[in-house]
Design a protein around this motif. Sequence first.
Motif, PDB file in Angstrom:
ATOM      1  N   ALA A 267       0.826  -1.212   0.000  1.00 54.20           N
ATOM      2  CA  ALA A 267       0.000   0.000   0.000  1.00 54.20           C
ATOM      3  C   ALA A 267       0.858   1.258   0.000  1.00 54.20           C
ATOM      4  O   ALA A 267       0.509   2.263  -0.630  1.00 54.20           O
ATOM      5  CB  ALA A 267      -0.934  -0.008   1.215  1.00 54.20           C
ATOM      6  N   GLY A 268       1.997   1.224   0.688  1.00 50.40           N
ATOM      7  CA  GLY A 268       2.859   2.392   0.771  1.00 50.40           C
ATOM      8  C   GLY A 268       3.504   2.765  -0.545  1.00 50.40           C
ATOM      9  O   GLY A 268       4.058   3.864  -0.677  1.00 50.40           O
ATOM     10  N   GLN A 269       3.469   1.860  -1.536  1.00 48.59           N
ATOM     11  CA  GLN A 269       4.085   2.142  -2.835  1.00 48.59           C
ATOM     12  C   GLN A 269       3.064   2.572  -3.889  1.00 48.59           C
ATOM     13  O   GLN A 269       3.425   2.786  -5.057  1.00 48.59           O
ATOM     14  CB  GLN A 269       4.863   0.912  -3.314  1.00 48.59           C
ATOM     15  CG  GLN A 269       6.027   0.573  -2.382  1.00 48.59           C
ATOM     16  CD  GLN A 269       6.857  -0.588  -2.904  1.00 48.59           C
ATOM     17  OE1 GLN A 269       7.251  -0.615  -4.054  1.00 48.59           O
ATOM     18  NE2 GLN A 269       7.135  -1.557  -2.037  1.00 48.59           N
ATOM     19  N   LEU A 270       1.792   2.714  -3.486  1.00 46.12           N
ATOM     20  CA  LEU A 270       0.772   3.159  -4.437  1.00 46.12           C
ATOM     21  C   LEU A 270       1.045   4.572  -4.975  1.00 46.12           C
ATOM     22  O   LEU A 270       0.797   4.827  -6.169  1.00 46.12           O
ATOM     23  CB  LEU A 270      -0.616   3.091  -3.801  1.00 46.12           C
ATOM     24  CG  LEU A 270      -1.186   1.686  -3.569  1.00 46.12           C
ATOM     25  CD1 LEU A 270      -2.574   1.774  -2.970  1.00 46.12           C
ATOM     26  CD2 LEU A 270      -1.208   0.876  -4.861  1.00 46.12           C
ATOM     27  N   PRO A 271       1.552   5.529  -4.158  1.00 44.21           N
ATOM     28  CA  PRO A 271       1.868   6.850  -4.740  1.00 44.21           C
ATOM     29  C   PRO A 271       2.889   6.767  -5.878  1.00 44.21           C
ATOM     30  O   PRO A 271       2.777   7.482  -6.867  1.00 44.21           O
ATOM     31  CB  PRO A 271       2.425   7.622  -3.533  1.00 44.21           C
ATOM     32  CG  PRO A 271       1.760   7.001  -2.343  1.00 44.21           C
ATOM     33  CD  PRO A 271       1.690   5.535  -2.678  1.00 44.21           C
ATOM     34  N   GLN A 272       3.903   5.867  -5.724  1.00 48.41           N
ATOM     35  CA  GLN A 272       4.885   5.698  -6.799  1.00 48.41           C
ATOM     36  C   GLN A 272       4.238   5.140  -8.055  1.00 48.41           C
ATOM     37  O   GLN A 272       4.577   5.519  -9.179  1.00 48.41           O
ATOM     38  CB  GLN A 272       6.028   4.782  -6.354  1.00 48.41           C
ATOM     39  CG  GLN A 272       6.919   5.386  -5.274  1.00 48.41           C
ATOM     40  CD  GLN A 272       6.516   4.916  -3.894  1.00 48.41           C
ATOM     41  OE1 GLN A 272       5.358   5.024  -3.515  1.00 48.41           O
ATOM     42  NE2 GLN A 272       7.474   4.393  -3.148  1.00 48.41           N
ATOM     43  N   LEU A 273       3.268   4.218  -7.862  1.00 47.00           N
ATOM     44  CA  LEU A 273       2.568   3.650  -9.013  1.00 47.00           C
ATOM     45  C   LEU A 273       1.754   4.739  -9.715  1.00 47.00           C
ATOM     46  O   LEU A 273       1.773   4.836 -10.955  1.00 47.00           O
ATOM     47  CB  LEU A 273       1.649   2.509  -8.570  1.00 47.00           C
ATOM     48  CG  LEU A 273       0.751   1.917  -9.652  1.00 47.00           C
ATOM     49  CD1 LEU A 273       1.580   1.381 -10.822  1.00 47.00           C
ATOM     50  CD2 LEU A 273      -0.124   0.796  -9.074  1.00 47.00           C
TER      51      LEU A 273
END
Length: 255
Positions: free
Chosen positions: A219-225
Amino acid sequence: MALVASGPETSDQPTFQVVIGNERPISAEDIGRLVSELGRDYHRQTGSHLVMTNLELGSTLIDFMDVAAVYTGYASIFLVPVEVTERLKQFYGRLKKQLVAPVETLVAASSPFNPSTERLLEIAANSGANLKISKGSGSSKQVIELTHVEVERRNKAAKKAKKKTRKAKDSTGQVDAVPPPLPLASITEQLRAQSQGDPGQLHNAVLFITRFLQSNGWAGQLPQLAKSLETNGLWEAARIVRSQIGSGGGPLNRD
C-alpha cells in the motif's frame, strides 16, 4: 474481466497458465494474494518479473508471461530471449516438484512449499476445485493436473509444513521479509495494454491491482505507481489509484 496484453498469437509462446476449476466463487482478495505471491516467488527464484496478461472468472484462468517477453511484443518466438524460456522452465520445475512429488517427502523437507504454492492449494481446496498448471503452448506445452482429492491431500501437507516452518522461525527469531519494490514499469505497461485493448474494463483492472497491492504490504508504494502512470500519460488510471490510497480497497465494479 480480461487483462489483455497486445501482440499477435504465435505457437510455442513462453507462457505460464493457472486454471482453478472452482465450483464455489473465489474472492478478489484471494485471487489478488495468489497473483502477488506468484510474482514474488518468480522474482525470488529468477530475478525477473511475471506479468499477468489475462484473467477469466467462472472457472478461474490466469495467464502470465515474463516481463521481457511482453516487452518484445512476442511478435515472433525467435525474438524472445532464451533466458525467458529458461526462467519459466526453472519456475515451472519448482512448482511441479511441489505439486507432484510424494507428499511425505515434501512434509519432511525443510521449507518445501513456496508461499504461492500454499495459496494456490488453499484456494483450490476451499473452492472444491481441480487444478491445472501449464507452461508454454503448441508442441512445447507441459501440463500438471491435480484432482480435487489430490489438491486436498497436498493442501493438508502444505499446512503441516508451514506450521513446522513457523515453529522453526520462532525458535531462531527470524522475521518475515519486507515486500520487494514494485515492478512499476511492468504494471504501467500492463495497464497501458488494458486501456488500449479493453478500455471499458480499465476501472475494474486498476481496482483489482490496487486491491491486491494493499492486501500484500505494498500500500505504501501506491503513490509511486500513480506517479509512474501519470508520467506515462495514463491519467485516468493514476486518478483511480490515488482514490484508493489510504483505503482498504473497494468492490471490483463501477459505482
